[in-house]
Motif scaffolding. Structure first.
Motif, mmCIF file in Angstrom:
data_model
loop_
_atom_site.group_PDB
_atom_site.id
_atom_site.type_symbol
_atom_site.label_atom_id
_atom_site.label_comp_id
_atom_site.label_asym_id
_atom_site.label_seq_id
_atom_site.Cartn_x
_atom_site.Cartn_y
_atom_site.Cartn_z
ATOM 1 N N SER A 288 0.857 -1.185 0.000
ATOM 2 C CA SER A 288 0.000 0.000 0.000
ATOM 3 C C SER A 288 0.892 1.233 0.000
ATOM 4 N N THR A 289 0.448 2.272 -0.706
ATOM 5 C CA THR A 289 1.249 3.501 -0.696
ATOM 6 C C THR A 289 1.002 4.303 0.585
ATOM 7 N N GLY A 290 0.241 3.744 1.496
ATOM 8 C CA GLY A 290 0.151 4.344 2.828
ATOM 9 C C GLY A 290 -1.144 5.072 3.076
ATOM 10 N N SER B 287 9.879 3.863 -8.296
ATOM 11 C CA SER B 287 11.113 3.071 -8.191
ATOM 12 C C SER B 287 11.356 2.638 -6.753
ATOM 13 N N SER B 288 10.985 3.479 -5.794
ATOM 14 C CA SER B 288 11.166 3.137 -4.375
ATOM 15 C C SER B 288 10.322 1.892 -4.037
ATOM 16 N N ILE B 289 9.068 1.920 -4.427
ATOM 17 C CA ILE B 289 8.177 0.797 -4.083
ATOM 18 C C ILE B 289 8.565 -0.458 -4.863
ATOM 19 N N ALA C 163 -3.338 10.526 1.612
ATOM 20 C CA ALA C 163 -2.427 9.713 0.798
ATOM 21 C C ALA C 163 -1.395 10.623 0.131
ATOM 22 N N PHE C 164 -0.333 10.009 -0.387
ATOM 23 C CA PHE C 164 0.637 10.799 -1.151
ATOM 24 C C PHE C 164 -0.007 11.331 -2.436
ATOM 25 N N MET C 165 -0.834 10.504 -3.059
ATOM 26 C CA MET C 165 -1.494 10.906 -4.300
ATOM 27 C C MET C 165 -2.829 11.568 -3.939
HETATM 28 N N1 URA Z 1 6.228 4.260 -0.091
HETATM 29 C C1 URA Z 1 7.502 3.896 -0.426
HETATM 30 O O1 URA Z 1 7.948 2.803 -0.110
HETATM 31 N N2 URA Z 1 8.242 4.784 -1.138
HETATM 32 C C2 URA Z 1 7.780 6.000 -1.512
HETATM 33 O O2 URA Z 1 8.510 6.734 -2.156
HETATM 34 C C3 URA Z 1 6.459 6.357 -1.150
HETATM 35 C C4 URA Z 1 5.692 5.460 -0.440
#
Ligand code: URA
Length: 440
Positions: A83-85, A182-184, A206-208
């Protein structure tokens, strides 16, 4: 190779070669490029982006910056989810046991809370005895016994991401599609999964923040997944209000137990069962069922006690104290202050990032890496978007650990700020659908 030339190239919107990108990742990992130069390149990437080739090369180089997890001991195709959080996101503790009822193997390497978002590892650590640092040598035994492993990411899993992420956090360079993708994906590739569902959260928590941005991130990660040979599906889920009825570590694990015993919140059930449905299809365990049948079957197994039995197995196999009645917790929540609606009306919106930050302020997360967590702290939500409330009805409540003293001023200060997060309307407001889109 001159790193300054690379920074300038990206600054003027040039394309980095594969060789340059690999040089960058190597220098990030071995510490030979100083933080200020890394940060300058990160900012140039934020401003000018990357094309698909650059993004894929960056991802693969990051995935190979440390050890790749070997999952060849799994008989079946291991699946993964990320999940992106978000705030109140208790999907993983429900999803793994549910998938295990289908004989689907999950090796889930999770993280801790970050900023206003909660982390799965912190949630499991609210259970007495639960070990989140499982040595890789134990994975095969746990997979044989329960079909599941839930462990913290080790430092040698995509170490370049750790360096980049901590710099991004303090240089205003988190919000970038190529850097997030790329991080995920580097961590997922290094984690060894062959089938992946990404939960891209979207909204104020969320980030988005918009569906368009969420879709752009989804497309980028699907394209990396394809090139890396991982079957990837994205579920875009709503994070314009907290997920479920609680945020905070023990509170969320208690909500997990409620869900597994048939008393769960509808939005949590919908997100878990939608992600499960997609993973069941990717793992080829659908037994000829169509989408609706898989979904209904998931709801039945999640809420009827079947998934509860495998949740108990997961927790006890990793040392957690649990009986049929539920886990023993490191700290129980004390509901310290109930916050009531200031007037009659419909809940129109809840500023979810701010709510998450207030939960952190109560002790549910860390402001700095070294802070300790109050596992009992968090917020319970009694009214969600679309609900009608009368003046004086409870909107939400603030909790802290039973054994902890919290000054009244802090609680009242948080209460004031909670009011700023809620918006009301005199006219009816539609309930939010927790699932916005599914993309593959
Ligand atoms: N979660 C991650 O693992 N990397 C990001 O850059 C954002 C969310």
């Amino acid at each position: 190779m001159s790193f300054v030339n690379m920074i300038e190239k990206k600054r003027y919107n040039g394309e980095l070669t594969d060789e340059e990108i690999r040089f960058f990742v190597k220098g990030v990992t071995d510490g030979s490029i100083p933080d200020y130069q890394i940060s300058a390149l990160l900012m140039a990437i934020v401003l000018n982006g990357m094309n698909d080739r650059e993004m894929t090369t960056l991802t693969l180089a990051m995935a190979d910056s440390g050890e790749r997890q070997d999952l060849s001991f799994c008989d079946d195709m291991p699946v993964d989810k990320h999940s992106t959080g978000g705030v109140g996101d208790k999907v993983t503790p429900l999803l793994l046991p549910l998938l295990a009822t289908y004989g689907i193997t999950s090796v889930k390497l999770s993280g801790r809370g970050l900023g206003f978002t909660g982390g799965t590892i912190d949630k499991f650590e609210s259970i007495k005895g639960f070990n989140t640092s499982v040595p890789a040598d134990d994975f095969p035994r746990l997979i044989r016994e329960t079909g599941m492993v839930l462990s913290a990411q080790t430092p040698d899993l995509a170490p370049a991401d750790k360096v980049l992420y901590s710099l991004r956090d303090v240089t205003g360079t988190v919000d970038s599609i190529p850097l997030i993708a790329s991080s995920i994906m580097s961590k997922k590739i290094a984690g060894g999964a062959k089938a992946l569902v990404l939960d891209v959260t979207c909204g104020s928590g969320a980030f988005m923040k918009t569906v368009d941005r969420a879709e752009e991130l989804a497309r980028a990660m699907i394209s990396i997944g394809k090139l890396a040979g991982i079957k990837t599906v994205v579920v875009i889920s709503d994070m314009d209000q907290p997920l479920g009825r609680t945020c905070g570590n023990t509170l969320e694990m208690q909500e997990v137990m409620e869900t597994l015993t048939g008393k769960g919140a509808p939005d949590v059930i919908k997100v878990v069962c939608t992600i499960a449905r997609e993973l069941i299809k990717l793992a080829g365990k659908d037994n000829g069922m169509d989408d609706n049948e898989i979904y209904d079957d998931c709801v039945k197994r999640l809420t009827s006690g079947e998934a509860l039995a495998s949740f108990i197995k997961l927790v006890s196999s990793q040392g957690g104290e649990i009986t049929m009645a539920g886990p023993s917790y490191v700290e129980l929540p004390h509901e310290a202050l109930r916050i009531s609606a200031p007037s009659d009306g419909y809940v129109k919106s809840i500023r979810t990032d701010a709510i998450g930050s207030l939960s952190v302020l109560l002790g549910a997360g860390r402001a700095t890496k070294t802070d300790t967590i109050d596992y009992g702290a968090g917020i319970c939500f009694y009214a969600k978007v679309g609900d009608h409330v009368k003046r004086g009805d409870v909107l939400c409540s603030l909790c802290h650990g039973v054994s902890r003293e919290v000054p009244e001023e802090l609680l009242f200060d948080v209460m004031e700020k909670v009011y700023e997060c809620y918006e009301f309307s005199d006219t009816p407001v539609e309930e939010r659908d927790p699932i916005i889109k599914v993309l593959d």
